[in-house]
Design an enzyme around this catalytic site. Structure first.
Site, mmCIF file in Angstrom:
data_model
loop_
_atom_site.group_PDB
_atom_site.id
_atom_site.type_symbol
_atom_site.label_atom_id
_atom_site.label_comp_id
_atom_site.label_asym_id
_atom_site.label_seq_id
_atom_site.Cartn_x
_atom_site.Cartn_y
_atom_site.Cartn_z
ATOM 1 N N ASP A 66 0.855 -1.170 0.000
ATOM 2 C CA ASP A 66 0.000 0.000 0.000
ATOM 3 C C ASP A 66 0.906 1.240 0.000
ATOM 4 O OD1 ASP A 66 -2.350 1.636 0.389
ATOM 5 O OD2 ASP A 66 -1.822 1.732 2.516
ATOM 6 N N ASP A 126 -0.251 5.151 1.013
ATOM 7 C CA ASP A 126 -0.547 6.025 2.155
ATOM 8 C C ASP A 126 -0.695 5.225 3.445
ATOM 9 O OD1 ASP A 126 -1.362 8.915 0.923
ATOM 10 O OD2 ASP A 126 -1.978 7.304 -0.420
ATOM 11 N N ASP A 180 -2.127 -0.754 5.808
ATOM 12 C CA ASP A 180 -2.484 -0.191 7.108
ATOM 13 C C ASP A 180 -3.969 0.027 7.330
ATOM 14 O OD1 ASP A 180 -2.490 2.065 5.192
ATOM 15 O OD2 ASP A 180 -2.912 3.241 6.993
#
Length: 237
Positions: free
Chosen positions: A15, A17, A190
């Site tokens: 991922d 961000d 996240d």
């Protein structure tokens, strides 16, 4: 079960961000850290190109932030750019009426921003955190009127996205490619939007690492982006 390490038989999905860079109130201010591009290119070389940056960002936006020599999967995997290719300017957009209605929802709240990411629309409310529940209820009512669209919540963001824009489906599609076939997939992410990709990796006999706090299907965890970079560096040694 030992903590996974970078290995040549791996296919790595990262991922952006919150995983490779800290989340900011203004999405346009998020970039890789110093030497980040160099490390990613070295990891990709170690994996024979089987490194994919899998992000909710529009792939054109993602390409401005990471090396073009990498696989880029934007829009939660709905927009794919192979290494060395340039994103098309003709990417499909969200329905104009949906854009207008979400902008109308955001207007009364200072600090709330609607981000267009191709077919995906993201409403960022980090600047008005207390309005989150009300904004989600309003968006839910609007999105319900658009066939093929659903709501996805994340960290101070609510997204309206087409059903085919799904990180889990993207991982599965990549693993069907000849160059990825037979490798063990690992997803590092996240947010809630990464959980489907983590589940897909686990179902394929791979692994998943959750970055930060919160419930997750991932059996392993890192505290933040700095720890992700340390993990990548260790894998190159």
């Amino acid at each position: 079960m030992p903590f996974p390490r970078l290995s040549p038989d791996m296919a790595l999905f990262l991922d952006f961000d919150g995983t490779l860079a800290p989340i900011r109130a203004e999405p346009d201010c998020v970039y890789l850290p110093a030497e980040g591009a160099e490390i990613l290119l070295a990891v990709s070389a170690r994996l024979d190109g089987r490194l994919v940056i899998l992000s909710g960002r529009d792939v054109r936006d993602l390409t401005r932030r990471i090396p073009q020599e990498l696989w880029r999967a934007g829009g939660h995997g709905a927009q794919i750019c192979a290494p060395g290719t340039t994103p098309s300017d003709g990417l499909k957009a969200a329905p104009p009426e949906l854009v207008q209605r979400l902008q109308k929802i955001a207007t009364p709240y200072p600090g709330v921003v609607v981000e267009r990411k191709g077919e995906v629309l993201a409403l960022h409310y980090r600047g008005a955190a207390e309005a989150g529940p009300q904004l989600e209820a309003q968006m839910s009512a609007v999105v319900a009127g658009f066939r093929g669209y659903s709501l996805q919540t994340g960290k101070m963001v609510i997204e309206a996205r087409p059903d085919h824009a799904d990180k889990g489906k993207s991982v599965t599609a990549f693993m069907r490619r000849k160059e990825f076939s037979g490798r063990a997939p690992l997803m590092i992410g996240d947010d809630a939007t990464d959980e489907a990709a983590m589940q897909a990796c686990l179902q394929a006999g791979g692994a998943a690492i959750k970055v930060g706090a919160g419930a997750s299907v991932a059996p392993f965890r890192l505290d933040g982006p700095e720890d992700v970079w340390n993990w990548l560096r260790e894998g190159l040694n």
